[in-house]
Enzyme design. Structure first.
Site, mmCIF file in Angstrom:
data_model
loop_
_atom_site.group_PDB
_atom_site.id
_atom_site.type_symbol
_atom_site.label_atom_id
_atom_site.label_comp_id
_atom_site.label_asym_id
_atom_site.label_seq_id
_atom_site.Cartn_x
_atom_site.Cartn_y
_atom_site.Cartn_z
ATOM 1 N N HIS A 191 34.917 44.520 41.874
ATOM 2 C CA HIS A 191 34.565 43.423 41.756
ATOM 3 C C HIS A 191 35.820 42.387 41.844
ATOM 4 O O HIS A 191 35.642 40.969 41.939
ATOM 5 C CB HIS A 191 33.671 42.782 40.931
ATOM 6 C CG HIS A 191 32.426 43.727 41.143
ATOM 7 N ND1 HIS A 191 31.917 44.557 40.358
ATOM 8 C CD2 HIS A 191 31.216 43.559 42.043
ATOM 9 C CE1 HIS A 191 30.748 45.121 40.599
ATOM 10 N NE2 HIS A 191 30.325 44.773 41.607
ATOM 11 N N GLY A 192 36.917 42.832 41.852
ATOM 12 C CA GLY A 192 38.138 41.935 41.696
ATOM 13 C C GLY A 192 38.311 41.243 40.475
ATOM 14 O O GLY A 192 39.417 40.366 40.335
#
Length: 197
Positions: free
Chosen positions: A155-156
């Site tokens: 998800h970064g």
């Protein structure tokens, strides 16, 4: 009358023998059942402290051990990595580690007892993914201001080389530092919450 007393004695003897044999049978059946309710050796070992030889970890390298079923990262930071920890506080949510994701002895810029060695649970605080080690500063896919650290491709989320979370990413908190202590200059124990050395 004599037969009746002998019959009573035989009945008492049979009753006693039956009770003893029945009791032994109950114990024989109950023992494996009760033993099955005890944690297995593997389960007991999974929660036990883990001793690690850190002398084999080269500067700039990361190694992973398991403790309580979780990946524990041990990073031997270089002098440049340690020096860079205070140069990007403006990018971090909690640069001073004021949130309780570490023992009190790890509330410092390095989030460790000894700055060269960083010990952290390698699980993202967003949804429990395992980030990847990305030590190269300025990596093109992570931005020119990337100081090196840990990146969660799921998800970064981004964390620096002290496991502190960046602003504007899904992860809400810094990576968790487990309890640990040093036995010597080259050995530490994860799972024991007593500072030494």
């Amino acid at each position: 009358m004599a037969d009746t007393i002998d019959d009573l004695n035989r009945r008492k003897a049979l009753l006693t023998a039956t009770t003893v044999v029945g009791g032994i049978g109950v114990v024989a059946v109950a023992e494996p059942f009760l033993s099955s309710m005890q944690p297995s050796e593997a389960a007991r070992a999974a929660g036990a402290p883990v001793e690690v030889d850190i002398s084999t970890i080269a500067p700039g390298k990361l190694t992973t051990v398991e403790w309580r079923g979780k990946p524990i990262w041990l990073l031997h930071r270089t002098e440049a990595m340690v020096a860079g920890l205070t140069k990007h506080d403006n990018l971090l949510v909690d640069p001073g580690s004021s949130q309780p994701q570490q023992p009190q002895y790890a509330v410092n810029p390095a989030r460790s007892i000894r700055p060269p060695f960083f010990v952290v649970i390698g699980i993202c605080t967003h949804l429990g993914c395992v980030p990847v080690f990305r030590p190269e500063p300025g990596a093109s896919d992570l931005g020119a201001d990337w100081p090196g650290g840990f990146y969660c491709p799921c998800h970064g989320s981004k964390f620096d080389l002290a496991g502190r979370v960046f602003k504007n990413v899904p992860a809400p908190r810094n990576l968790e530092v487990p309890p640990y202590t040093y036995l010597s200059d080259t050995r530490l124990v994860i799972g024991t919450d007593k500072k030494s050395g």
